[in-house]
Design a protein around this motif. Structure first.
Motif, PDB file in Angstrom:
ATOM      1  N   PHE A 116       0.831  -1.198   0.000  1.00 39.94           N
ATOM      2  CA  PHE A 116       0.000   0.000   0.000  1.00 39.94           C
ATOM      3  C   PHE A 116       0.867   1.250   0.000  1.00 39.94           C
ATOM      4  CE2 PHE A 116      -2.718  -3.348   1.559  1.00 39.94           C
ATOM      5  CZ  PHE A 116      -3.904  -3.102   0.885  1.00 39.94           C
ATOM      6  N   ASP A 117       0.233   2.393  -0.173  1.00 37.00           N
ATOM      7  CA  ASP A 117       0.972   3.639  -0.374  1.00 37.00           C
ATOM      8  C   ASP A 117       1.628   4.182   0.877  1.00 37.00           C
ATOM      9  OD1 ASP A 117       0.282   3.622  -3.028  1.00 37.00           O
ATOM     10  OD2 ASP A 117      -1.502   4.867  -2.741  1.00 37.00           O
ATOM     11  N   SER A 118       1.169   3.761   2.043  1.00 35.52           N
ATOM     12  CA  SER A 118       1.691   4.345   3.273  1.00 35.52           C
ATOM     13  C   SER A 118       1.609   3.317   4.389  1.00 35.52           C
ATOM     14  CB  SER A 118       0.862   5.575   3.660  1.00 35.52           C
ATOM     15  OG  SER A 118      -0.375   5.163   4.223  1.00 35.52           O
ATOM     16  N   PRO A 119       2.262   3.584   5.540  1.00 37.71           N
ATOM     17  CA  PRO A 119       2.160   2.669   6.674  1.00 37.71           C
ATOM     18  C   PRO A 119       0.892   2.882   7.486  1.00 37.71           C
ATOM     19  CG  PRO A 119       3.642   4.447   7.222  1.00 37.71           C
ATOM     20  CD  PRO A 119       3.257   4.641   5.776  1.00 37.71           C
ATOM     21  N   PHE A 120      -0.059   3.693   6.993  1.00 38.42           N
ATOM     22  CA  PHE A 120      -1.255   4.006   7.757  1.00 38.42           C
ATOM     23  C   PHE A 120      -2.516   3.418   7.135  1.00 38.42           C
ATOM     24  CE2 PHE A 120       1.093   6.718  10.436  1.00 38.42           C
ATOM     25  CZ  PHE A 120       2.007   7.393   9.649  1.00 38.42           C
ATOM     26  N   ASP A 121      -2.355   2.500   6.199  1.00 35.96           N
ATOM     27  CA  ASP A 121      -3.515   1.977   5.493  1.00 35.96           C
ATOM     28  C   ASP A 121      -4.227   0.849   6.238  1.00 35.96           C
ATOM     29  OD1 ASP A 121      -1.971   2.692   2.393  1.00 35.96           O
ATOM     30  OD2 ASP A 121      -3.813   3.574   3.153  1.00 35.96           O
ATOM     31  N   ASN A 122      -3.507   0.143   7.089  1.00 32.19           N
ATOM     32  CA  ASN A 122      -4.109  -0.865   7.966  1.00 32.19           C
ATOM     33  C   ASN A 122      -5.056  -1.839   7.265  1.00 32.19           C
ATOM     34  OD1 ASN A 122      -2.820   0.085  10.310  1.00 32.19           O
ATOM     35  ND2 ASN A 122      -4.351   1.679  10.556  1.00 32.19           N
ATOM     36  N   PRO A 123      -4.565  -2.649   6.321  1.00 29.45           N
ATOM     37  CA  PRO A 123      -5.433  -3.667   5.730  1.00 29.45           C
ATOM     38  C   PRO A 123      -5.848  -4.687   6.790  1.00 29.45           C
ATOM     39  CG  PRO A 123      -3.150  -4.076   5.145  1.00 29.45           C
ATOM     40  CD  PRO A 123      -3.181  -2.737   5.828  1.00 29.45           C
ATOM     41  N   GLU A 124      -7.105  -5.065   6.789  1.00 24.20           N
ATOM     42  CA  GLU A 124      -7.626  -5.957   7.832  1.00 24.20           C
ATOM     43  C   GLU A 124      -8.272  -7.201   7.236  1.00 24.20           C
ATOM     44  OE1 GLU A 124      -7.871  -5.483  11.269  1.00 24.20           O
ATOM     45  OE2 GLU A 124      -7.190  -3.427  11.550  1.00 24.20           O
ATOM     46  N   GLY A 125      -9.481  -7.053   6.649  1.00 27.14           N
ATOM     47  CA  GLY A 125     -10.214  -8.192   6.142  1.00 27.14           C
ATOM     48  C   GLY A 125      -9.783  -8.577   4.744  1.00 27.14           C
ATOM     49  N   LEU A 126      -9.681  -9.883   4.481  1.00 28.05           N
ATOM     50  CA  LEU A 126      -9.274 -10.411   3.174  1.00 28.05           C
ATOM     51  C   LEU A 126     -10.237 -11.508   2.739  1.00 28.05           C
ATOM     52  CD1 LEU A 126      -5.413 -11.069   3.478  1.00 28.05           C
ATOM     53  CD2 LEU A 126      -6.534  -9.069   2.512  1.00 28.05           C
ATOM     54  N   ALA A 127     -10.471 -11.606   1.446  1.00 28.33           N
ATOM     55  CA  ALA A 127     -11.206 -12.742   0.876  1.00 28.33           C
ATOM     56  C   ALA A 127     -10.895 -12.836  -0.608  1.00 28.33           C
ATOM     57  CB  ALA A 127     -12.717 -12.598   1.090  1.00 28.33           C
ATOM     58  N   VAL A 128     -10.871 -14.061  -1.129  1.00 27.45           N
ATOM     59  CA  VAL A 128     -10.689 -14.297  -2.550  1.00 27.45           C
ATOM     60  C   VAL A 128     -12.070 -14.455  -3.184  1.00 27.45           C
ATOM     61  CG1 VAL A 128      -9.706 -15.816  -4.307  1.00 27.45           C
ATOM     62  CG2 VAL A 128      -8.459 -15.388  -2.177  1.00 27.45           C
ATOM     63  N   GLY A 129     -12.336 -13.696  -4.251  1.00 23.17           N
ATOM     64  CA  GLY A 129     -13.626 -13.754  -4.913  1.00 23.17           C
ATOM     65  C   GLY A 129     -13.690 -14.832  -5.971  1.00 23.17           C
ATOM     66  N   PRO A 130     -14.885 -15.093  -6.529  1.00 28.44           N
ATOM     67  CA  PRO A 130     -15.028 -16.100  -7.580  1.00 28.44           C
ATOM     68  C   PRO A 130     -14.315 -15.713  -8.863  1.00 28.44           C
ATOM     69  CG  PRO A 130     -17.069 -14.862  -7.309  1.00 28.44           C
ATOM     70  CD  PRO A 130     -16.170 -14.464  -6.175  1.00 28.44           C
ATOM     71  N   ASP A 131     -13.942 -14.438  -8.999  1.00 24.48           N
ATOM     72  CA  ASP A 131     -13.161 -13.996 -10.156  1.00 24.48           C
ATOM     73  C   ASP A 131     -11.670 -14.207  -9.960  1.00 24.48           C
ATOM     74  OD1 ASP A 131     -12.760 -12.124  -8.178  1.00 24.48           O
ATOM     75  OD2 ASP A 131     -13.534 -10.416  -9.330  1.00 24.48           O
ATOM     76  N   GLY A 132     -11.274 -14.759  -8.806  1.00 24.72           N
ATOM     77  CA  GLY A 132      -9.865 -14.985  -8.512  1.00 24.72           C
ATOM     78  C   GLY A 132      -9.156 -13.794  -7.939  1.00 24.72           C
ATOM     79  N   ASN A 133      -9.833 -12.647  -7.848  1.00 24.31           N
ATOM     80  CA  ASN A 133      -9.227 -11.453  -7.277  1.00 24.31           C
ATOM     81  C   ASN A 133      -9.298 -11.483  -5.754  1.00 24.31           C
ATOM     82  OD1 ASN A 133      -8.621 -10.212  -9.780  1.00 24.31           O
ATOM     83  ND2 ASN A 133     -10.738  -9.493  -9.960  1.00 24.31           N
ATOM     84  N   LEU A 134      -8.350 -10.802  -5.143  1.00 28.32           N
ATOM     85  CA  LEU A 134      -8.314 -10.657  -3.693  1.00 28.32           C
ATOM     86  C   LEU A 134      -8.961  -9.325  -3.328  1.00 28.32           C
ATOM     87  CD1 LEU A 134      -7.111 -11.955  -1.051  1.00 28.32           C
ATOM     88  CD2 LEU A 134      -5.152 -10.422  -1.380  1.00 28.32           C
ATOM     89  N   TYR A 135      -9.865  -9.351  -2.355  1.00 32.91           N
ATOM     90  CA  TYR A 135     -10.543  -8.144  -1.900  1.00 32.91           C
ATOM     91  C   TYR A 135     -10.074  -7.824  -0.486  1.00 32.91           C
ATOM     92  CZ  TYR A 135     -13.405  -8.654  -6.024  1.00 32.91           C
ATOM     93  OH  TYR A 135     -13.812  -8.757  -7.335  1.00 32.91           O
ATOM     94  N   VAL A 136      -9.842  -6.528  -0.231  1.00 32.03           N
ATOM     95  CA  VAL A 136      -9.222  -6.099   1.021  1.00 32.03           C
ATOM     96  C   VAL A 136     -10.013  -4.942   1.620  1.00 32.03           C
ATOM     97  CG1 VAL A 136      -7.073  -5.404   2.147  1.00 32.03           C
ATOM     98  CG2 VAL A 136      -6.990  -6.660  -0.026  1.00 32.03           C
ATOM     99  N   ALA A 137     -10.289  -5.051   2.917  1.00 34.91           N
ATOM    100  CA  ALA A 137     -10.912  -3.960   3.659  1.00 34.91           C
ATOM    101  C   ALA A 137      -9.995  -3.559   4.802  1.00 34.91           C
ATOM    102  CB  ALA A 137     -12.277  -4.377   4.203  1.00 34.91           C
ATOM    103  N   GLY A 138     -10.205  -2.354   5.319  1.00 30.66           N
ATOM    104  CA  GLY A 138      -9.424  -1.860   6.447  1.00 30.66           C
ATOM    105  C   GLY A 138      -9.534  -0.362   6.531  1.00 30.66           C
ATOM    106  N   ALA A 139      -8.639   0.246   7.281  1.00 34.28           N
ATOM    107  CA  ALA A 139      -8.599   1.709   7.344  1.00 34.28           C
ATOM    108  C   ALA A 139      -7.743   2.209   6.185  1.00 34.28           C
ATOM    109  CB  ALA A 139      -8.036   2.173   8.676  1.00 34.28           C
ATOM    110  N   ILE A 140      -8.211   1.966   4.971  1.00 36.39           N
ATOM    111  CA  ILE A 140      -7.424   2.237   3.770  1.00 36.39           C
ATOM    112  C   ILE A 140      -7.779   3.610   3.218  1.00 36.39           C
ATOM    113  CG2 ILE A 140      -6.956   1.447   1.411  1.00 36.39           C
ATOM    114  CD1 ILE A 140      -7.638  -1.385   2.400  1.00 36.39           C
ATOM    115  N   ASP A 141      -6.765   4.350   2.833  1.00 35.32           N
ATOM    116  CA  ASP A 141      -6.933   5.677   2.231  1.00 35.32           C
ATOM    117  C   ASP A 141      -7.457   6.726   3.214  1.00 35.32           C
ATOM    118  OD1 ASP A 141      -5.925   4.767  -0.115  1.00 35.32           O
ATOM    119  OD2 ASP A 141      -7.815   4.722  -1.202  1.00 35.32           O
ATOM    120  N   PHE A 142      -7.007   6.658   4.459  1.00 40.80           N
ATOM    121  CA  PHE A 142      -7.202   7.726   5.444  1.00 40.80           C
ATOM    122  C   PHE A 142      -8.648   8.176   5.616  1.00 40.80           C
ATOM    123  CE2 PHE A 142      -2.992   8.238   3.504  1.00 40.80           C
ATOM    124  CZ  PHE A 142      -2.197   8.089   4.626  1.00 40.80           C
ATOM    125  N   PRO A 143      -9.574   7.308   6.004  1.00 39.66           N
ATOM    126  CA  PRO A 143     -10.935   7.791   6.242  1.00 39.66           C
ATOM    127  C   PRO A 143     -10.983   8.628   7.513  1.00 39.66           C
ATOM    128  CG  PRO A 143     -10.736   5.539   6.983  1.00 39.66           C
ATOM    129  CD  PRO A 143      -9.415   5.883   6.316  1.00 39.66           C
TER     130      PRO A 143
END
Length: 307
Positions: A98-125
């Motif tokens: 990620f772009d910075s040390p403050f993005d804090n990726p948390e939740g992960l899952a692989v979708g049926p399209d083979g892509n990885l989806y990521v949630a967290g405190a991403i992009d400074f909300p």
């Protein structure tokens, strides 16, 4: 004689790698956040540390497993924060940074399209501004896919139709508030439910018709229908992460242990000795002699592979 097994990534109801015990030992991958370790746990409850390249200050959170049995780990203590990949042969690398040390990726899952989806405190909300949910391709190329929730998107799961579900939590006046957001495959998001809770993980329920949400503050797992109705699934101390197998067993990561909730509601501890299990995922291990064909439901089939 070897058996031929056709395995769908979108098997059962979640798109993540969830498999039946008939041809697979249901094993787990778990992150132990405050000692920086990633564990493989076999079906007897024996825990083995995986070579992840992470240190004690790495703070690993969510984990996910793809069709090739690669393990992905959300690392919040990196510089920058990153998604780490551990291959079946033990090799490990940075899959996405990620772009910075403050993005804090948390939740992960692989979708049926083979892509990885990521949630967290991403992009400074800030101030409960909708937060970015990332999509990362199998080649490690990624960026914002949609927005959902606000301050702290900690849990994420994907169903077999490609809908992404995200939990969010925040403190307001005297209460923790929680939300569940749904993101369609086109990236459109909507709030599905809102309730008093401190939700961490989320998973597709064994019935395939609802969601399970780990309410850490309330010592319970909630059941959220796809219409937004909220009810109680189980009471259990400090749930932090969730994984569900095709037999209806729900695995729960807690402060220092992993528990199993059987389909009849019986609870048992299957492994102990961790320091906050913030990530939990099913890890498929074919029985010896099984010939494995991996397929994508609704997508092109992958080549036949021997395991």
């Amino acid at each position: 004689m070897r058996r031929l097994l056709v395995l769908a990534i979108a098997s059962c109801f979640a798109s993540e790698a969830v498999f039946s015990r008939e041809a697979f030992g249901v094993q787990l991958i778990a992150s132990s956040t405050f000692d920086g370790l990633i564990y493989h746990i076999d079906d007897a409850g024996n825990a083995t540390i995986l070579p992840s390249g992470l240190g004690p200050e790495s703070l690993p959170h969510g984990v996910a497993v793809d069709a090739e049995r690669n393990v992905f780990v959300a690392v919040t203590g990196g510089s920058p924060d990153q998604i780490r990949r551990i291959r079946p042969n033990g090799e490990n690398d940075i899959f996405y940074a990620f772009d910075s040390p403050f993005d804090n990726p948390e939740g992960l899952a692989v979708g049926p399209d083979g892509n990885l989806y990521v949630a967290g405190a991403i992009d400074f909300p800030t101030d409960h501004t909708p937060n970015a949910v990332y999509q990362i391709t199998p080649d490690g190329l990624g960026g914002p896919f949609s927005t959902a929730g606000g301050e702290s998107n900690l849990g994420l799961t994907v169903d077999r139709s490609g809908n992404v579900y995200v939990t969010d939590q925040w403190w307001e006046v005297e209460y923790f508030w929680g939300e569940v957001w749904r993101i369609t495959p086109d990236g459109d998001s909507e709030r599905l439910a809102r309730f008093h809770a401190r939700p961490f993980a989320i998973a597709i329920a064994p019935d395939g018709e609802s969601l399970l949400v780990a309410d850490q503050k309330g010592d319970r797992i909630l059941n959220v229908s796809l219409a937004g109705d909220v009810g109680l699934f189980a009471n259990i101390f400090s749930p932090l992460s969730l994984a569900v197998d095709c037999d209806g067993n729900v695995f729960v990561g807690q402060l220092d242990q992993i528990s199993r909730i059987a389909p009849d509601g019986t609870q048992s501890v299957i492994a102990t000795g961790f320091r906050e299990v913030r990530g939990l995922a099913i890890y498929p291990v074919p029985e010896p002699g099984t010939l494995l064909l991996v397929a994508m439901v609704g997508f092109a089939a992958l080549p036949l592979r021997r395991r």
